[in-house]
Design an enzyme around this catalytic site. Structure first.
Site, PDB file in Angstrom:
ATOM      1  N   ALA A 175      11.959 -20.190   2.368  1.00 32.98           N
ATOM      2  CA  ALA A 175      11.545 -20.500   0.991  1.00 32.98           C
ATOM      3  C   ALA A 175      12.515 -21.558   0.474  1.00 32.98           C
ATOM      4  CB  ALA A 175      11.596 -19.243   0.130  1.00 32.98           C
ATOM      5  N   VAL A 218      16.792 -19.369   3.214  1.00 29.11           N
ATOM      6  CA  VAL A 218      16.771 -20.331   2.114  1.00 29.11           C
ATOM      7  C   VAL A 218      16.732 -21.745   2.689  1.00 29.11           C
ATOM      8  CG1 VAL A 218      17.924 -21.093   0.012  1.00 29.11           C
ATOM      9  CG2 VAL A 218      18.172 -18.714   0.778  1.00 29.11           C
ATOM     10  N   LYS A 219      15.707 -22.480   2.286  1.00 30.09           N
ATOM     11  CA  LYS A 219      15.565 -23.848   2.799  1.00 30.09           C
ATOM     12  C   LYS A 219      16.268 -24.791   1.834  1.00 30.09           C
ATOM     13  CE  LYS A 219      11.751 -26.029   5.238  1.00 30.09           C
ATOM     14  NZ  LYS A 219      10.315 -26.269   5.101  1.00 30.09           N
ATOM     15  N   VAL A 220      17.212 -25.553   2.372  1.00 32.89           N
ATOM     16  CA  VAL A 220      18.045 -26.415   1.534  1.00 32.89           C
ATOM     17  C   VAL A 220      18.011 -27.837   2.112  1.00 32.89           C
ATOM     18  CG1 VAL A 220      20.405 -26.802   0.682  1.00 32.89           C
ATOM     19  CG2 VAL A 220      19.586 -24.449   1.023  1.00 32.89           C
TER      20      VAL A 220
END
Ligand code: E4P
Length: 220
Positions: free
Chosen positions: A59, A85-87
């Site tokens: 996400a 967590v997509k960063v």
């Protein structure tokens, strides 16, 4: 190589999961917009995906400062234990990734287009590094060459934690085949590409012949 599904579409996710070949899902703001997603429903939608998929579900944060990215990351990971967590790779993203990794929150570093970006992502503590193939092809450059270099570079070092390379922005079975031959750990593929990966004209022709011959057996 593992297959992830690159979509926010629950029907596609349910269907692909039912084939028993999907190890995870990646989403991004564009994929969520594509299904008509609303901001207020985003977190519930991620929870719904996590309920279907027994594997990492990426996400993405849209925050631009390290503090906001860390806050987003903590909130997103609290939705379900399999949320990654997509960063985006950028200085604030690296700083946030370091912090999230120290808290045991897995990060998928996205929008990676070069070897230095990939190494920096891994050094910051990213659990997954996502080089994009198709967007290079879109500007008439060779995305597969970049992927190959990134796989070699990342595999050449011990970062002190597990790092998997996700071949992203996959547009064709050819991309999938080459990613596998290069040793990418994961390919994240749109549902349409997954379907094309299953198909082959000789499989169709062979199946047709088997069924026709079996009819002869039944009628004999
Ligand atoms: C990666 O995780 C991204 O969601 C995705 O692969 C981007 O693909 P695109 O270039 O087809 O938008």
């Amino acid at each position: 190589m593992k297959f992830f599904l690159d979509t926010a579409d629950l029907d596609e996710i349910r269907e692909a999961a039912s084939w028993g070949v999907i190890a995870g899902v990646t989403t991004n703001p564009s994929l969520y917009a594509k299904i008509g997603g609303k901001l207020a429903d985003f977190e519930d939608h991620i929870k719904r995906i996590c309920a279907v998929v027994d594997g990492p579900v990426s996400a993405e944060t849209t925050a631009m400062t390290r503090d906001q990215i860390v806050a987003d990351g903590r909130r997103l990971h609290a939705l379900a234990p399999n949320v990654v967590v997509k960063v985006p790779v950028m200085p604030e993203g690296l700083a946030a990734t370091r912090q999230l990794a120290e808290e045991g929150i897995p990060v998928n570093m996205t929008l990676v287009f070069s070897v230095p970006q990939a190494i920096l992502a891994a050094r910051a503590g990213a659990r997954y590094v996502s080089p994009f193939i198709g967007r290079f092809d879109d500007i008439s450059e060779d995305g597969l060459n970049q992927l190959s270099d990134i796989v070699d570079a990342v595999k050449g070092y011990d970062f002190g934690h597990e790092v998997e390379v996700i071949a992203a922005s996959v547009r064709s079975p050819h991309h999938v085949a080459q990613a596998a031959l290069m040793g990418a750990d994961i390919a994240t593929v749109p549902f349409g590409v997954l379907g094309k990966c299953v198909q082959h004209p000789l499989t169709d022709r062979g199946l047709e012949r088997f069924l026709a011959d079996w009819k002869k057996v039944e009628q004999a």
